[in-house]
Design a protein around this motif. Structure first.
Motif, PDB file in Angstrom:
ATOM      1  N   HIS A  85       0.828  -1.209   0.000  1.00 34.51           N
ATOM      2  CA  HIS A  85       0.000   0.000   0.000  1.00 34.51           C
ATOM      3  C   HIS A  85       0.861   1.258   0.000  1.00 34.51           C
ATOM      4  O   HIS A  85       0.536   2.241  -0.665  1.00 34.51           O
ATOM      5  CB  HIS A  85      -0.930   0.023   1.215  1.00 34.51           C
ATOM      6  N   GLY A  89       0.731   3.802  -2.988  1.00 31.07           N
ATOM      7  CA  GLY A  89       0.245   5.135  -2.645  1.00 31.07           C
ATOM      8  C   GLY A  89       1.208   6.226  -3.061  1.00 31.07           C
ATOM      9  O   GLY A  89       0.804   7.259  -3.601  1.00 31.07           O
ATOM     10  N   CYS A  93       0.504   9.104  -5.913  1.00 25.62           N
ATOM     11  CA  CYS A  93       0.553  10.519  -5.534  1.00 25.62           C
ATOM     12  C   CYS A  93       1.484  11.331  -6.437  1.00 25.62           C
ATOM     13  O   CYS A  93       1.481  12.556  -6.367  1.00 25.62           O
ATOM     14  CB  CYS A  93       0.972  10.670  -4.079  1.00 25.62           C
ATOM     15  N   GLY A 102      -3.935   7.618  -4.048  1.00 21.99           N
ATOM     16  CA  GLY A 102      -2.796   7.429  -3.157  1.00 21.99           C
ATOM     17  C   GLY A 102      -3.187   7.615  -1.701  1.00 21.99           C
ATOM     18  O   GLY A 102      -2.757   6.850  -0.828  1.00 21.99           O
ATOM     19  N   ASN A 105      -4.901   4.603  -0.522  1.00 27.84           N
ATOM     20  CA  ASN A 105      -3.931   3.559  -0.205  1.00 27.84           C
ATOM     21  C   ASN A 105      -3.353   3.769   1.179  1.00 27.84           C
ATOM     22  O   ASN A 105      -3.176   2.814   1.937  1.00 27.84           O
ATOM     23  CB  ASN A 105      -2.800   3.543  -1.242  1.00 27.84           C
ATOM     24  N   PHE A 106      -3.023   5.009   1.517  1.00 25.75           N
ATOM     25  CA  PHE A 106      -2.492   5.295   2.843  1.00 25.75           C
ATOM     26  C   PHE A 106      -3.532   5.002   3.926  1.00 25.75           C
ATOM     27  O   PHE A 106      -3.191   4.605   5.036  1.00 25.75           O
ATOM     28  CB  PHE A 106      -2.022   6.743   2.937  1.00 25.75           C
TER      29      PHE A 106
END
Length: 124
Positions: A85, A89, A93, A102, A105-106
């Protein structure tokens, strides 16, 4: 807007992350003692496929077994999925259109590290 973000997510990273969770679930199902981890991994795989419009909340009924299970999960599979992830991410980004993806994902990193004792619910 959520539908559009979910479709872009699915193509760019959702499918690959869900496959990672499914592989972790498969390993957990083969090692019979870790079957609860497999179910948690499949639950997160479903969330990783379609994250926009849903969120993760703490399950108030989770107790000490989920804490012990989370420590085991972190050592066995959680950090690999969290690294996936993190890398995805950061890569997303780098583009303007990928910034919301992104950030999503974070948002998945904490649940990939400690999945037991969490529920995935629809947002209002």
């Amino acid at each position: 807007m959520r539908l559009l973000l979910n479709l872009i997510w699915l193509v760019l990273c959702g499918l690959w992350m869900a496959i990672g969770y499914a592989l972790a679930a498969l390993v957990c199902f083969v090692l019979i003692v870790t079957i609860p981890f497999g179910f948690a991994s499949l639950r997160i795989a479903n969330y990783a496929l379609w994250p926009f419009g849903r969120t993760v909340v703490d399950d108030p009924s989770a107790g000490a077994p989920s804490l012990i299970g989370n420590v085991l999960w972190l050592v066995l599979a959680g950090w690999w999925l969290a690294i996936g992830h993190l890398v995805t991410g950061v890569a997303l980004c780098l583009t303007i259109i990928g910034i919301p993806l992104g950030l999503a994902n974070f948002k998945l990193i904490p649940v990939s590290l400690l999945p037991l004792g969490k529920k995935i619910v629809e947002t209002a």
